[in-house]
Design a protein around this motif. Structure first.
Motif, PDB file in Angstrom:
ATOM      1  N   PHE A 120      18.392 -64.803  26.967  1.00 31.03           N
ATOM      2  CA  PHE A 120      18.483 -63.347  27.147  1.00 31.03           C
ATOM      3  C   PHE A 120      17.168 -62.676  26.775  1.00 31.03           C
ATOM      4  O   PHE A 120      16.754 -61.704  27.404  1.00 31.03           O
ATOM      5  N   SER A 121      16.487 -63.202  25.766  1.00 27.16           N
ATOM      6  CA  SER A 121      15.241 -62.585  25.300  1.00 27.16           C
ATOM      7  C   SER A 121      14.119 -62.694  26.328  1.00 27.16           C
ATOM      8  O   SER A 121      13.098 -62.017  26.189  1.00 27.16           O
ATOM      9  N   ASP A 122      14.274 -63.514  27.349  1.00 28.44           N
ATOM     10  CA  ASP A 122      13.264 -63.646  28.401  1.00 28.44           C
ATOM     11  C   ASP A 122      13.410 -62.597  29.513  1.00 28.44           C
ATOM     12  O   ASP A 122      12.635 -62.600  30.471  1.00 28.44           O
ATOM     13  N   TYR A 123      14.399 -61.748  29.371  1.00 30.21           N
ATOM     14  CA  TYR A 123      14.677 -60.766  30.417  1.00 30.21           C
ATOM     15  C   TYR A 123      14.336 -59.356  29.961  1.00 30.21           C
ATOM     16  O   TYR A 123      14.740 -58.934  28.867  1.00 30.21           O
ATOM     17  N   THR A 124      13.617 -58.645  30.814  1.00 32.90           N
ATOM     18  CA  THR A 124      13.559 -57.200  30.655  1.00 32.90           C
ATOM     19  C   THR A 124      14.918 -56.650  31.082  1.00 32.90           C
ATOM     20  O   THR A 124      15.438 -57.023  32.140  1.00 32.90           O
ATOM     21  N   MET A 125      15.467 -55.801  30.249  1.00 31.32           N
ATOM     22  CA  MET A 125      16.768 -55.210  30.535  1.00 31.32           C
ATOM     23  C   MET A 125      16.579 -53.722  30.810  1.00 31.32           C
ATOM     24  O   MET A 125      15.834 -53.034  30.092  1.00 31.32           O
ATOM     25  N   ALA A 126      17.255 -53.253  31.817  1.00 26.75           N
ATOM     26  CA  ALA A 126      17.084 -51.861  32.232  1.00 26.75           C
ATOM     27  C   ALA A 126      18.419 -51.214  32.531  1.00 26.75           C
ATOM     28  O   ALA A 126      19.418 -51.890  32.815  1.00 26.75           O
ATOM     29  N   TRP A 127      18.411 -49.917  32.464  1.00 26.97           N
ATOM     30  CA  TRP A 127      19.521 -49.095  32.941  1.00 26.97           C
ATOM     31  C   TRP A 127      19.002 -48.237  34.095  1.00 26.97           C
ATOM     32  O   TRP A 127      17.940 -47.608  33.978  1.00 26.97           O
ATOM     33  N   LEU A 128      19.751 -48.220  35.153  1.00 31.11           N
ATOM     34  CA  LEU A 128      19.472 -47.354  36.294  1.00 31.11           C
ATOM     35  C   LEU A 128      20.765 -46.644  36.631  1.00 31.11           C
ATOM     36  O   LEU A 128      21.841 -47.072  36.230  1.00 31.11           O
ATOM     37  N   ARG A 129      20.657 -45.565  37.367  1.00 26.72           N
ATOM     38  CA  ARG A 129      21.849 -44.811  37.724  1.00 26.72           C
ATOM     39  C   ARG A 129      21.781 -44.372  39.176  1.00 26.72           C
ATOM     40  O   ARG A 129      20.700 -44.286  39.767  1.00 26.72           O
ATOM     41  N   GLN A 130      22.957 -44.095  39.692  1.00 30.09           N
ATOM     42  CA  GLN A 130      23.020 -43.736  41.107  1.00 30.09           C
ATOM     43  C   GLN A 130      24.118 -42.720  41.349  1.00 30.09           C
ATOM     44  O   GLN A 130      25.250 -42.880  40.877  1.00 30.09           O
ATOM     45  N   GLU A 168      18.209 -44.738  40.570  1.00 27.98           N
ATOM     46  CA  GLU A 168      17.156 -44.085  39.795  1.00 27.98           C
ATOM     47  C   GLU A 168      16.963 -44.778  38.454  1.00 27.98           C
ATOM     48  O   GLU A 168      17.947 -45.057  37.745  1.00 27.98           O
ATOM     49  N   PHE A 169      15.703 -45.029  38.114  1.00 28.56           N
ATOM     50  CA  PHE A 169      15.390 -45.622  36.822  1.00 28.56           C
ATOM     51  C   PHE A 169      15.748 -44.678  35.685  1.00 28.56           C
ATOM     52  O   PHE A 169      15.500 -43.455  35.769  1.00 28.56           O
ATOM     53  N   VAL A 170      16.316 -45.256  34.614  1.00 30.72           N
ATOM     54  CA  VAL A 170      16.654 -44.471  33.427  1.00 30.72           C
ATOM     55  C   VAL A 170      15.838 -44.947  32.223  1.00 30.72           C
ATOM     56  O   VAL A 170      15.137 -44.165  31.584  1.00 30.72           O
ATOM     57  N   ALA A 171      15.933 -46.249  31.925  1.00 36.03           N
ATOM     58  CA  ALA A 171      15.249 -46.794  30.750  1.00 36.03           C
ATOM     59  C   ALA A 171      15.166 -48.301  30.859  1.00 36.03           C
ATOM     60  O   ALA A 171      15.968 -48.919  31.558  1.00 36.03           O
ATOM     61  N   LEU A 172      14.185 -48.874  30.172  1.00 35.88           N
ATOM     62  CA  LEU A 172      14.081 -50.320  30.086  1.00 35.88           C
ATOM     63  C   LEU A 172      13.574 -50.728  28.715  1.00 35.88           C
ATOM     64  O   LEU A 172      12.896 -49.958  28.023  1.00 35.88           O
ATOM     65  N   THR A 173      13.914 -51.975  28.357  1.00 44.75           N
ATOM     66  CA  THR A 173      13.375 -52.587  27.158  1.00 44.75           C
ATOM     67  C   THR A 173      12.760 -53.919  27.569  1.00 44.75           C
ATOM     68  O   THR A 173      13.420 -54.741  28.186  1.00 44.75           O
ATOM     69  N   ARG A 174      11.500 -54.107  27.236  1.00 44.53           N
ATOM     70  CA  ARG A 174      10.732 -55.242  27.743  1.00 44.53           C
ATOM     71  C   ARG A 174      11.091 -56.545  27.054  1.00 44.53           C
ATOM     72  O   ARG A 174      11.389 -56.560  25.857  1.00 44.53           O
ATOM     73  N   TYR A 213       9.595 -59.943  33.633  1.00 43.09           N
ATOM     74  CA  TYR A 213       8.920 -58.936  34.440  1.00 43.09           C
ATOM     75  C   TYR A 213       9.502 -57.591  34.104  1.00 43.09           C
ATOM     76  O   TYR A 213      10.708 -57.475  33.893  1.00 43.09           O
ATOM     77  N   SER A 214       8.637 -56.579  34.060  1.00 43.23           N
ATOM     78  CA  SER A 214       9.103 -55.241  33.727  1.00 43.23           C
ATOM     79  C   SER A 214       8.738 -54.278  34.840  1.00 43.23           C
ATOM     80  O   SER A 214       7.605 -54.260  35.307  1.00 43.23           O
TER      81      SER A 214
END
Length: 123
Positions: A29-39, A46-52, A102-103
């Protein structure tokens, strides 16, 4: 393969708060950039936030900066989105997404998606 399951959406009045959670199955899991997007229906995601993945630093859309906070717990394979001071324009389906090492702010760079959770903010 990574499977993502979101929870925590719902109906809230303007000015209120919600916390979304997204739990991932699979390894590293730590190898993934995690993001929230909304629609919103009829509009692009639409991009909301990410953690690298590599620095654990965060990026936010200007529209949510100062109100939303993204965080992750690698031991629990979970990413959170704390949403405060919610506005009616925050109403959307919120998606959790993952990208391997990847971010990006762009939805097309994310390989894995959750099913989405509805957030509705009433005025």
């Amino acid at each position: 393969q990574v499977q993502l399951v979101e929870s925590g959406g719902g109906l809230v009045q303007a000015g209120g708060s919600l916390r979304l959670s997204c739990t991932a199955s699979g390894r590293a899991f730590s190898d993934y950039t995690m993001a929230w997007l909304r629609q919103v229906a009829g509009k692009a995601r639409e991009f909301v936030a990410l953690t690298r993945w590599n620095t654990d630093s965060a990026d936010y859309a200007d529209s949510v900066k100062g109100r939303f906070t993204i965080s992750r717990d690698n031991a629990k394979n979970t990413v959170y989105l704390q949403m405060n001071s919610l506005k009616p324009e925050d109403t959307a389906v919120y998606y959790c997404a993952a990208a391997l090492r990847y971010s990006s702010r762009y939805y097309y760079n994310y390989n894995y998606w959750g099913q989405g959770t509805q957030v509705t903010v009433s005025s």
